[in-house]
Design an enzyme around this catalytic site. Structure first.
Site, short mmCIF file in Angstrom:
data_model
loop_
_atom_site.label_atom_id
_atom_site.label_comp_id
_atom_site.label_asym_id
_atom_site.label_seq_id
_atom_site.Cartn_x
_atom_site.Cartn_y
_atom_site.Cartn_z
CB CYS A 1 -82.16 19.13 -43.69
SG CYS A 1 -81.47 18.72 -45.30
CB CYS B 1 -84.11 19.36 -47.03
SG CYS B 1 -83.07 18.07 -46.38
CG ASP B 2 -86.35 22.14 -45.34
OD1 ASP B 2 -86.96 21.57 -46.27
OD2 ASP B 2 -86.22 21.64 -44.22
#
Ligand code: NAP
Length: 304
Positions: free
Chosen positions: A131, A134-135
């Site tokens: 992701c 997200c990261d």
């Protein structure tokens, strides 16, 4: 016994909630521990009709949720672990409680696939991710690779260019399956380099990712590439394990539908909508569409 359970809180589940609550079925929607489905992991959604300048994925899901709640959909932050057939309906267990329903809509979606190569599991959360949204932030001024050749891989790679100095796309063939517009954006981005005909075979590193081994699919030779992060974008698996084979699945493991109505499954009274039953289109708008159909199908089934 309640009328209708909706399992899942992506576009399919919430749309079922909107339609079923407006039809006075008083549905209970189990959103899981993380609500909103895959769109919570995306940034700009540019192709959802009605938002001509685009909308952020989490914002769109918040609107879906509010709209479902506005008509009385009861939302429970619980994950259903088990469903069994009982007289006149189904028993659902969430670990916290047990419920009985006359009908069920399964809209539990799909989850990211992993390659299962050496180093992948060990370094998850330490440079290996599925992701970028997200990261990606953790890879400022770093070099990363994205594995895959579909729209997700293009989207992840483009997003990562906001942080990383260099983004490699590792793809096992010599052409992408992504849409033309996404391919063009990738191929015209000077921070992105495509490594065609390559497979990632191992991820190396101790506390964080340091390098990867790649295999050339044309001549089987292998090479090493120093890298700080690895993002998988190789597709998804439908979330069906909690069903324990209660309904029939197709050869790819997605729920088979279309028995009596478009969203009916092999078990009368259970309907399926969204990505859990769709290996072909997998769009937010098609998930919302089948969510609507499932609610209408469930309403008619409850009426019969
Ligand atoms: P996808 O279209 O199934 O693509 C998966 C990619 O991963 C393919 O290129 C595939 O290679 C590769 N792959 C699969 N298994 C692999 C393995 N074991 N090793 C190496 N490579 C592997 O999945 P997706 O990109 O997640 O997209 C899913 C759906 O969502 C699509 O319908 C897509 O259009 C849609 N989507 C749309 C948007 C958008 O409109 N902005 C964004 C994201 C996703 P091969 O090509 O060789 O099979």
């Amino acid at each position: 016994m309640h009328n209708l359970a909706i399992i899942g809180s992506g576009p399919a589940g919430y749309t079922s909630g909107i339609y079923a609550s407006r039809a006075s079925l008083e549905p209970i929607l189990f959103e899981g521990l993380e609500s909103g489905g895959q769109l919570m992991l995306t940034t700009d959604v540019e192709n959802y009709p009605g938002f001509d300048s685009g909308i952020m994925g989490p914002d769109l899901m918040q609107i879906f949720k509010q709209q479902a709640e506005r008509f009385g959909t009861e939302i429970k932050t619980e994950t259903i672990n088990k469903i069994e057939k009982i007289d006149g309906g189904f028993r659902l267990e969430s670990g916290k409680d047990t419920y009985e329903f006359k009908s069920v809509i399964i809209s539990s979606g799909a989850s990211a696939k992993w390659l299962n190569v050496k180093g992948e599991k060990e370094l998850q959360g330490h440079g290996v991710s599925a992701c970028a949204t997200c990261d990606g932030f953790f890879f400022k001024e770093k070099k990363v690779i994205v594995v895959g050749g579909g729209d997700s891989a293009m989207e992840e790679a483009l997003f990562l260019t906001k942080f990383a100095t260099k983004v490699y796309i590792v793809h096992r063939r010599d052409s992408f399956r992504a849409s033309k517009i996404m391919q063009d954006r990738v191929l015209n981005n000077e921070k992105i380099e495509v490594l065609w005909n390559k497979e990632l075979i191992e991820i190396h590193g101790n506390q964080s990712v340091e390098s990867v081994s790649l295999k050339d699919t044309l001549n089987d030779s292998s090479s090493k590439l120093n890298i700080d992060g690895v993002f998988m974008a190789i597709g998804h698996t439908p979330n069906v394990s909690f069903l324990d084979n209660l309904v029939d699945l197709d050869e790819k493991g997605y729920i088979k539908t279309g028995f009596t109505t478009d969203t009916s499954t092999s078990v009368p009274g259970i309907f399926a909508a969204g990505d859990v039953a769709d290996s072909v289109y997998r769009q937010a708008v098609t998930a919302a569409g089948t969510g609507c159909q499932a609610a209408i199908d469930a309403e008619r089934w409850l009426d019969h």
